[in-house]
Design a protein around this motif. Sequence first.
Motif, PDB file in Angstrom:
ATOM      1  N   LEU A 420      69.141  86.675  32.541  1.00  7.14           N
ATOM      2  CA  LEU A 420      70.533  86.532  32.972  1.00  7.14           C
ATOM      3  C   LEU A 420      71.540  86.686  31.839  1.00  7.14           C
ATOM      4  O   LEU A 420      72.497  87.443  31.950  1.00  7.14           O
ATOM      5  CB  LEU A 420      70.720  85.174  33.657  1.00  7.14           C
ATOM      6  CG  LEU A 420      72.144  84.864  34.151  1.00  7.14           C
ATOM      7  CD1 LEU A 420      72.617  85.918  35.147  1.00  7.14           C
ATOM      8  CD2 LEU A 420      72.212  83.480  34.785  1.00  7.14           C
ATOM      9  N   ASN A 421      71.343  85.974  30.746  1.00  9.90           N
ATOM     10  CA  ASN A 421      72.392  85.988  29.726  1.00  9.90           C
ATOM     11  C   ASN A 421      72.565  87.378  29.114  1.00  9.90           C
ATOM     12  O   ASN A 421      73.686  87.830  28.884  1.00  9.90           O
ATOM     13  CB  ASN A 421      72.145  84.894  28.671  1.00  9.90           C
ATOM     14  CG  ASN A 421      71.145  85.288  27.619  1.00  9.90           C
ATOM     15  OD1 ASN A 421      71.489  85.852  26.589  1.00  9.90           O
ATOM     16  ND2 ASN A 421      69.866  85.020  27.865  1.00  9.90           N
ATOM     17  N   LYS A 457      77.016  88.920  41.233  1.00  7.71           N
ATOM     18  CA  LYS A 457      77.530  88.011  42.261  1.00  7.71           C
ATOM     19  C   LYS A 457      76.465  87.713  43.312  1.00  7.71           C
ATOM     20  O   LYS A 457      76.359  86.595  43.807  1.00  7.71           O
ATOM     21  CB  LYS A 457      78.773  88.606  42.921  1.00  7.71           C
ATOM     22  CG  LYS A 457      79.979  88.633  42.004  1.00  7.71           C
ATOM     23  CD  LYS A 457      81.129  89.443  42.609  1.00  7.71           C
ATOM     24  CE  LYS A 457      82.138  89.806  41.536  1.00  7.71           C
ATOM     25  NZ  LYS A 457      83.159  90.750  42.044  1.00  7.71           N
ATOM     26  N   ALA A 458      75.684  88.723  43.654  1.00  7.12           N
ATOM     27  CA  ALA A 458      74.653  88.520  44.680  1.00  7.12           C
ATOM     28  C   ALA A 458      73.498  87.679  44.157  1.00  7.12           C
ATOM     29  O   ALA A 458      72.934  86.858  44.888  1.00  7.12           O
ATOM     30  CB  ALA A 458      74.135  89.872  45.175  1.00  7.12           C
ATOM     31  N   MET A 459      73.145  87.865  42.909  1.00  4.18           N
ATOM     32  CA  MET A 459      71.895  87.283  42.401  1.00  4.18           C
ATOM     33  C   MET A 459      72.068  85.960  41.651  1.00  4.18           C
ATOM     34  O   MET A 459      71.093  85.258  41.395  1.00  4.18           O
ATOM     35  CB  MET A 459      71.172  88.311  41.516  1.00  4.18           C
ATOM     36  CG  MET A 459      70.683  89.512  42.316  1.00  4.18           C
ATOM     37  SD  MET A 459      70.098  90.862  41.270  1.00  4.18           S
ATOM     38  CE  MET A 459      68.677  90.090  40.462  1.00  4.18           C
ATOM     39  N   LEU A 460      73.287  85.647  41.292  1.00  7.72           N
ATOM     40  CA  LEU A 460      73.542  84.426  40.523  1.00  7.72           C
ATOM     41  C   LEU A 460      72.867  83.180  41.120  1.00  7.72           C
ATOM     42  O   LEU A 460      72.286  82.367  40.380  1.00  7.72           O
ATOM     43  CB  LEU A 460      75.058  84.232  40.396  1.00  7.72           C
ATOM     44  CG  LEU A 460      75.597  83.474  39.180  1.00  7.72           C
ATOM     45  CD1 LEU A 460      74.996  83.969  37.878  1.00  7.72           C
ATOM     46  CD2 LEU A 460      77.123  83.600  39.138  1.00  7.72           C
ATOM     47  N   PRO A 461      72.918  82.990  42.462  1.00 11.45           N
ATOM     48  CA  PRO A 461      72.297  81.790  43.028  1.00 11.45           C
ATOM     49  C   PRO A 461      70.805  81.670  42.723  1.00 11.45           C
ATOM     50  O   PRO A 461      70.265  80.575  42.709  1.00 11.45           O
ATOM     51  CB  PRO A 461      72.528  81.949  44.537  1.00 11.45           C
ATOM     52  CG  PRO A 461      73.730  82.833  44.643  1.00 11.45           C
ATOM     53  CD  PRO A 461      73.624  83.799  43.494  1.00 11.45           C
TER      54      PRO A 461
ATOM     55  N   ARG B 474      69.692  79.479  51.596  1.00  9.37           N
ATOM     56  CA  ARG B 474      71.118  79.638  51.914  1.00  9.37           C
ATOM     57  C   ARG B 474      71.928  79.912  50.652  1.00  9.37           C
ATOM     58  O   ARG B 474      72.958  80.581  50.717  1.00  9.37           O
ATOM     59  CB  ARG B 474      71.657  78.434  52.663  1.00  9.37           C
ATOM     60  CG  ARG B 474      71.784  77.162  51.860  1.00  9.37           C
ATOM     61  CD  ARG B 474      72.379  76.054  52.713  1.00  9.37           C
ATOM     62  NE  ARG B 474      71.462  75.696  53.795  1.00  9.37           N
ATOM     63  CZ  ARG B 474      71.729  74.786  54.729  1.00  9.37           C
ATOM     64  NH1 ARG B 474      72.885  74.149  54.713  1.00  9.37           N
ATOM     65  NH2 ARG B 474      70.867  74.501  55.668  1.00  9.37           N
ATOM     66  N   HIS B 475      71.460  79.404  49.520  1.00  7.96           N
ATOM     67  CA  HIS B 475      72.215  79.664  48.280  1.00  7.96           C
ATOM     68  C   HIS B 475      72.290  81.146  48.000  1.00  7.96           C
ATOM     69  O   HIS B 475      73.323  81.657  47.593  1.00  7.96           O
ATOM     70  CB  HIS B 475      71.613  78.897  47.101  1.00  7.96           C
ATOM     71  CG  HIS B 475      70.174  79.204  46.817  1.00  7.96           C
ATOM     72  ND1 HIS B 475      69.185  79.046  47.751  1.00  7.96           N
ATOM     73  CD2 HIS B 475      69.550  79.659  45.697  1.00  7.96           C
ATOM     74  CE1 HIS B 475      68.023  79.384  47.211  1.00  7.96           C
ATOM     75  NE2 HIS B 475      68.217  79.767  45.977  1.00  7.96           N
ATOM     76  N   PHE B 476      71.190  81.835  48.231  1.00  6.06           N
ATOM     77  CA  PHE B 476      71.179  83.286  48.003  1.00  6.06           C
ATOM     78  C   PHE B 476      71.944  84.025  49.101  1.00  6.06           C
ATOM     79  O   PHE B 476      72.673  84.976  48.831  1.00  6.06           O
ATOM     80  CB  PHE B 476      69.735  83.778  47.945  1.00  6.06           C
ATOM     81  CG  PHE B 476      69.605  85.244  47.639  1.00  6.06           C
ATOM     82  CD1 PHE B 476      69.979  85.750  46.413  1.00  6.06           C
ATOM     83  CD2 PHE B 476      69.114  86.112  48.600  1.00  6.06           C
ATOM     84  CE1 PHE B 476      69.868  87.110  46.134  1.00  6.06           C
ATOM     85  CE2 PHE B 476      68.994  87.471  48.339  1.00  6.06           C
ATOM     86  CZ  PHE B 476      69.365  87.971  47.099  1.00  6.06           C
ATOM     87  N   MET B 477      71.812  83.568  50.334  1.00  8.82           N
ATOM     88  CA  MET B 477      72.454  84.259  51.447  1.00  8.82           C
ATOM     89  C   MET B 477      73.968  84.033  51.462  1.00  8.82           C
ATOM     90  O   MET B 477      74.729  84.902  51.873  1.00  8.82           O
ATOM     91  CB  MET B 477      71.860  83.791  52.785  1.00  8.82           C
ATOM     92  CG  MET B 477      70.357  84.002  52.900  1.00  8.82           C
ATOM     93  SD  MET B 477      69.831  85.690  52.504  1.00  8.82           S
ATOM     94  CE  MET B 477      70.523  86.587  53.901  1.00  8.82           C
TER      95      MET B 477
END
Lengths: 528, 528
Positions: A420-421, A457-461, B474-477
């Motif tokens: 990530l970083n 933005k999509a993968m951050l979680p 849900r965090h990813f979605m």
Amino acid sequence: MLGGLSRPTVAFRGHLNSETSLCLRYGVNMRCLAARVNYKTLIVICALFTLVTGGGKATRSSCHSAGYSKVYTQRAPYHPDGVFMSFEGYNVEVRDRVKCISGVEGVPLSTQWGPQGYFYPIQIAQYGLSHYSKNLTEKPPHVEVYETAEDRDKTSRAAEWTVPKGCSLSTVPDKTKFTNVKQFVAPENTEGVSLQLGNTRDFIISFDLKFITNGSISVVLETTEKNQLFTVHYMSNTQLIAFKDRDIYYGIGARTGWSTLTRDLLTDLRKGVGLSNTKAVKQTKIMPKRVVRLVAKGRGFLDNVTISATAHMAAFFAASNWLVRNQDERGGWPIMVTRKLGEGFKSLDPGWYSAMAQGQAISTLVRAYLLTKDQVFLSSALRATAPYKLPSEQHGVKAVFMNRHDWYEEYPTSPSSFVLNGFMYSLIGLYDLKETAGEKLGKEARVLYERGMESLKAMLPLYDTGSGTIYDLRHFMLGTAPNLARWDYHTTHINQLQLLSTIDESPIFKEFVKRWKSYLRGGRAKHN
Amino acid sequence: MLGGLSRPTVAFRGHLNSETSLCLRYGVNMRCLAARVNYKTLIVICALFTLVTGGGKATRSSCHSAGYSKVYTQRAPYHPDGVFMSFEGYNVEVRDRVKCISGVEGVPLSTQWGPQGYFYPIQIAQYGLSHYSKNLTEKPPHVEVYETAEDRDKTSRAAEWTVPKGCSLSTVPDKTKFTNVKQFVAPENTEGVSLQLGNTRDFIISFDLKFITNGSISVVLETTEKNQLFTVHYMSNTQLIAFKDRDIYYGIGARTGWSTLTRDLLTDLRKGVGLSNTKAVKQTKIMPKRVVRLVAKGRGFLDNVTISATAHMAAFFAASNWLVRNQDERGGWPIMVTRKLGEGFKSLDPGWYSAMAQGQAISTLVRAYLLTKDQVFLSSALRATAPYKLPSEQHGVKAVFMNRHDWYEEYPTSPSSFVLNGFMYSLIGLYDLKETAGEKLGKEARVLYERGMESLKAMLPLYDTGSGTIYDLRHFMLGTAPNLARWDYHTTHINQLQLLSTIDESPIFKEFVKRWKSYLRGGRAKHN
């Protein structure tokens, strides 16, 4: 930094005052038990905790102040010509994985993944960016001028030279510099001509130098070791570094044309004394106390001898110029060391590119361009996007997550690792470039940036554990345990997101910054 | 269970003995600080902790023994005719979200997501599976027989009937049962004919019943409330449940043909006394102490009056038969309540299917088939795979993760939610079916199972936080915080993986079980 902890320790976050909180730390894990307890209570808890957990083994020394990486506030919207993230707080050269600052190249040499030492473009760019940022945030240093070879310069003190028998020193005009310079002749078998300095405050020495023959410039130092003078020798050869008795040697190349040598004597002294064949420079307590004198040997010219507290721009341009000189025909900075990211990943053979190196180099080069308007920097930065476009298997740095999200790999491993970083640094570089290069030249960088930001933005979680962050996605790629980010990487993640939140309005960045900061205080995501 | 905790509490894991460890719990988070400390030290810590953290607010009551869900050992390889996971430890009917066991249907009625009450196929299947599993693990109960209407049965005690004026009782042969039965005539304005029971040990009553007119069978109970007799009335109507003074009423339908009514008087008493208009049955201390007598009113026939400690097969077949009766033409068990999974998800309107319901129903029906060889159960189970094949948007339960991994949704939400435990239950159902139905009939289940298992193996790491697990994706979605699984869901995840590890050789299951178990003891994945 926290890597070695496995036994719980009691730590006090912050200073011991009314804001102190009592925390229990388990390796990377910290939980704050009580905020605003008073000092006495802390001492009681600390002692009791030691009693209970140690079974006689723990001592009071396990109660200590925690020294975590700090979360910085992004003071103002990020700009490509501004401070780089929180890098004004970085001190690259002091790290024990920096063998020394090369005399020839003027940039750090890394031993992180190989004790032999190698130039690591990420480290070099960070060296440049940290000095660039310090230059913006620190006040200008006092510069003590010892020699300009000009009588008319009233601000400089009268230079006190000693010229022993068999040596000579003269003031001569220089055709290329359009000023007078000092010409020295001091055969090897003499003591050399020497200039008294006597500076007890600052330790960055700088001078313009041109050798006619082989020669050396040596700087004599008083140190915290009593009655022991140490000498740092800058030699007209290509030896990296050597240390014997109280002499430290750095090769600075032939220097047969004029160049400015700027050296941090503190760093040069300590890297010499701590010299080791291992990956890490040995710990040493030694510190310089006084720059006694400069000694020149061989035949050559000297000018503009100064001592100052800092010389950030010299370090910044040393890095920028190294990057320009060492970019290859594919636009990349090949990393000449084998890198094995971990079990399950194939090794990266020497010559691999890193999206993080490309990005941090771009951020450095863009700043050099904005300062100098020299196209060589911009053109180098523009060429540096090429590896972003090629998949890892084709000597590029691009991975694609689940056939959908483009990602730029710090380590272009097989399988992909999605660190990530490094990815965020690669995006910041692209941002700097697309903002600087204009709509036409910067188009490629902009497209790469926008695709990357969408992925982020999509993968951050996926990097959010609810109590900390994950360093990469190896758990998903390899079916293993998550590779948890230690706290200093966690704070890096936060600092990066804070930067990005000032250049992208998506609420996800601010929300994640808020939550990820709360984890530092023992916060957790809700459970069901 | 742990949902409400946000303040840290000290908990002792295990019994207070030499194995006791001191743990600090933050909501879902527990860290074990010290193992094998002695009892006195624990008391000191507990008191001190209360002093420090509570700021005067916490009390000793926050120091308590932790009652976590247990991790069970999968005793032997899982089989479709064996114990279902660890369900022998489940007690569905005792949950406060079970309003009561319906007298008409013989299965629990849920108030989990609606106080009005509704039949929830997951709960019904779990009711069946838990009793099926208890039947395999518990020893057979003693059955006290009070009335068989046969003189020749020497083991049964002589039935003591009281027949008041205006009533009659006779022994008559029954054509369909090929035995003698008791015929009773007891008009509404009489006290009814009554059979002395006097059982102080067991509370499951069972009898064969056939009404000719409207009528009722009432059971009089002594309870822990002194000098207060409570009566549970089973009425020939369709009222669910009522409670007035010391009378509790359950409608059992017309019962104009022979059927066996088996009722847990403890449950029936407590659900009646705790009756509420809210989602949860009220807490009550009342317990039955003695089954005094049975009273019949109206006109009808009775036979085989018994009392026993358990009647697991009756509960199991009540569930199995309910599932057969209530499956719709699409093979699903529609859930007739609105379900809003959380912010960001569209509501599921009444009539939605759940992969978990389908799977747990299949596991129930397969067991009923294996016991009875009655094709009606197998055929129902086979039809239950249909919703697995349809996407959520088409009234099915299938989601696809990142265009690649098929998933069967416990909640077929938009966007998809990827709830882990429901998915694993849906897979266990498919396994039961494909193992039981044979190569040809079971082909569809096998294909669905194999695809699902592939997804599970690939996606399992996404649920691992390094110190616990995540309930869904849900965090990813939705780009939010991870929805951390509370400990009882975490142990469910572990129990499910333990089961799967006995039917699939992939090492991922054993590895994850080991690591996820370690999290219960405060373990963490490594950090970098």
